[in-house]
Design a protein around this motif. Structure first.
Motif, PDB file in Angstrom:
ATOM      1  N   PRO A   1       7.100   1.024  -9.869  1.00 59.56           N
ATOM      2  CA  PRO A   1       7.830  -0.228 -10.004  1.00 59.56           C
ATOM      3  C   PRO A   1       8.314  -0.802  -8.678  1.00 59.56           C
ATOM      4  CG  PRO A   1       9.337   1.566 -10.418  1.00 59.56           C
ATOM      5  CD  PRO A   1       7.984   2.188 -10.115  1.00 59.56           C
ATOM      6  N   LEU A   2       8.029  -0.127  -7.548  1.00 62.44           N
ATOM      7  CA  LEU A   2       8.559  -0.571  -6.264  1.00 62.44           C
ATOM      8  C   LEU A   2       7.759  -1.684  -5.613  1.00 62.44           C
ATOM      9  CD1 LEU A   2       9.453   2.887  -4.724  1.00 62.44           C
ATOM     10  CD2 LEU A   2      10.989   1.286  -5.866  1.00 62.44           C
ATOM     11  N   GLY A   3       6.482  -1.775  -5.928  1.00 66.46           N
ATOM     12  CA  GLY A   3       5.634  -2.744  -5.245  1.00 66.46           C
ATOM     13  C   GLY A   3       5.339  -2.258  -3.837  1.00 66.46           C
ATOM     14  N   PHE A   4       5.295  -3.159  -2.878  1.00 62.52           N
ATOM     15  CA  PHE A   4       5.023  -2.788  -1.489  1.00 62.52           C
ATOM     16  C   PHE A   4       6.263  -2.132  -0.913  1.00 62.52           C
ATOM     17  CE2 PHE A   4       4.816  -3.618   3.083  1.00 62.52           C
ATOM     18  CZ  PHE A   4       3.580  -3.056   3.351  1.00 62.52           C
ATOM     19  N   TRP A   5       6.143  -0.859  -0.534  1.00 64.29           N
ATOM     20  CA  TRP A   5       7.290  -0.098  -0.051  1.00 64.29           C
ATOM     21  C   TRP A   5       6.941   0.498   1.296  1.00 64.29           C
ATOM     22  CZ3 TRP A   5       8.622   5.408  -0.025  1.00 64.29           C
ATOM     23  CH2 TRP A   5       9.989   5.625   0.171  1.00 64.29           C
ATOM     24  N   ASP A   6       7.634   0.077   2.333  1.00 60.48           N
ATOM     25  CA  ASP A   6       7.372   0.538   3.692  1.00 60.48           C
ATOM     26  C   ASP A   6       8.702   0.731   4.416  1.00 60.48           C
ATOM     27  OD1 ASP A   6       6.119   1.162   6.090  1.00 60.48           O
ATOM     28  OD2 ASP A   6       5.798  -0.934   6.631  1.00 60.48           O
ATOM     29  N   PRO A   7       9.444   1.805   4.095  1.00 60.27           N
ATOM     30  CA  PRO A   7      10.771   1.976   4.678  1.00 60.27           C
ATOM     31  C   PRO A   7      10.759   2.209   6.192  1.00 60.27           C
ATOM     32  CG  PRO A   7      10.139   3.946   3.482  1.00 60.27           C
ATOM     33  CD  PRO A   7       9.095   2.909   3.214  1.00 60.27           C
ATOM     34  N   ALA A   8       9.673   2.755   6.737  1.00 59.77           N
ATOM     35  CA  ALA A   8       9.610   3.011   8.179  1.00 59.77           C
ATOM     36  C   ALA A   8       9.138   1.793   8.962  1.00 59.77           C
ATOM     37  CB  ALA A   8       8.686   4.190   8.462  1.00 59.77           C
ATOM     38  N   GLY A   9       8.654   0.766   8.289  1.00 58.52           N
ATOM     39  CA  GLY A   9       8.233  -0.458   8.960  1.00 58.52           C
ATOM     40  C   GLY A   9       6.905  -0.358   9.681  1.00 58.52           C
ATOM     41  N   PHE A  10       6.007   0.523   9.239  1.00 63.36           N
ATOM     42  CA  PHE A  10       4.704   0.654   9.889  1.00 63.36           C
ATOM     43  C   PHE A  10       3.826  -0.567   9.671  1.00 63.36           C
ATOM     44  CE2 PHE A  10       5.583   5.317   9.348  1.00 63.36           C
ATOM     45  CZ  PHE A  10       5.768   5.558  10.693  1.00 63.36           C
ATOM     46  N   CYS A  11       4.022  -1.268   8.580  1.00 62.32           N
ATOM     47  CA  CYS A  11       3.176  -2.428   8.249  1.00 62.32           C
ATOM     48  C   CYS A  11       4.013  -3.700   8.226  1.00 62.32           C
ATOM     49  CB  CYS A  11       2.491  -2.213   6.906  1.00 62.32           C
ATOM     50  SG  CYS A  11       1.394  -0.811   6.879  1.00 62.32           S
TER      51      CYS A  11
ATOM     52  N   GLN B   1      -5.511   0.762   7.143  1.00 63.91           N
ATOM     53  CA  GLN B   1      -5.675   1.702   8.254  1.00 63.91           C
ATOM     54  C   GLN B   1      -4.590   2.779   8.200  1.00 63.91           C
ATOM     55  OE1 GLN B   1      -5.608  -0.099  12.125  1.00 63.91           O
ATOM     56  NE2 GLN B   1      -6.105   1.810  13.167  1.00 63.91           N
ATOM     57  N   CYS B   2      -3.359   2.384   7.924  1.00 65.42           N
ATOM     58  CA  CYS B   2      -2.275   3.365   7.800  1.00 65.42           C
ATOM     59  C   CYS B   2      -2.502   4.293   6.609  1.00 65.42           C
ATOM     60  CB  CYS B   2      -0.927   2.659   7.659  1.00 65.42           C
ATOM     61  SG  CYS B   2      -0.348   1.893   9.171  1.00 65.42           S
TER      62      CYS B   2
END
Length: 122
Positions: free
Chosen positions: A5-15, A25-26
């Motif tokens: 249910p989170l959708g796009f989740w990138d807590p470290a900010g890589f993308c 790529q990640c």
């Protein structure tokens, strides 16, 4: 990742760019690192139960059975042996392990452990 249910989740900010190509790529790098970690774990466990017969370094009279397990092996294996291993891994990475479909990160068309040659089918 991209998963309900989170959708796009990138807590470290890589993308941060939000670019699909960067995200893929990640994701491919994450899958590859996971596979390397699994093989490393197998490589750490298997020598407890089995060692190759013969010599690791005939010039130094060093048999595979004489090489200790785990971290202690770093001091026992000659530098040339480690360089050969790095060269083999580099060759595999840049020549053999090429992506089959850029839209499927981590799909190198190798199948189960690279043995079957069949990729996962939907």
């Amino acid at each position: 990742g991209v998963q309900a249910p989170l959708g796009f989740w990138d807590p470290a900010g890589f993308c941060k760019s939000g670019d699909v190509e960067d995200f893929n790529q990640c994701r491919a790098a994450e899958i590859k690192h996971g596979r390397v970690a699994m093989y490393a774990t197998m490589g750490y466990i298997v020598p407890e139960y089995y060692k190759f017969p013969g010599f690791c370094s005939p010039s130094l009279n060093l048999k595979f059975a004489d090489i200790p397990n785990g971290i202690q092996a770093l001091n026992k294996v000659p530098l040339e042996g480690w360089l050969q291993w790095v060269a083999l891994c580099g060759f595999y990475e840049f020549v053999v392990n090429q992506p089959v479909n850029p839209k499927e990160p981590g799909n190198f068309g190798k199948g189960n452990l690279g043995i079957t040659g069949k990729s996962i089918e939907d």
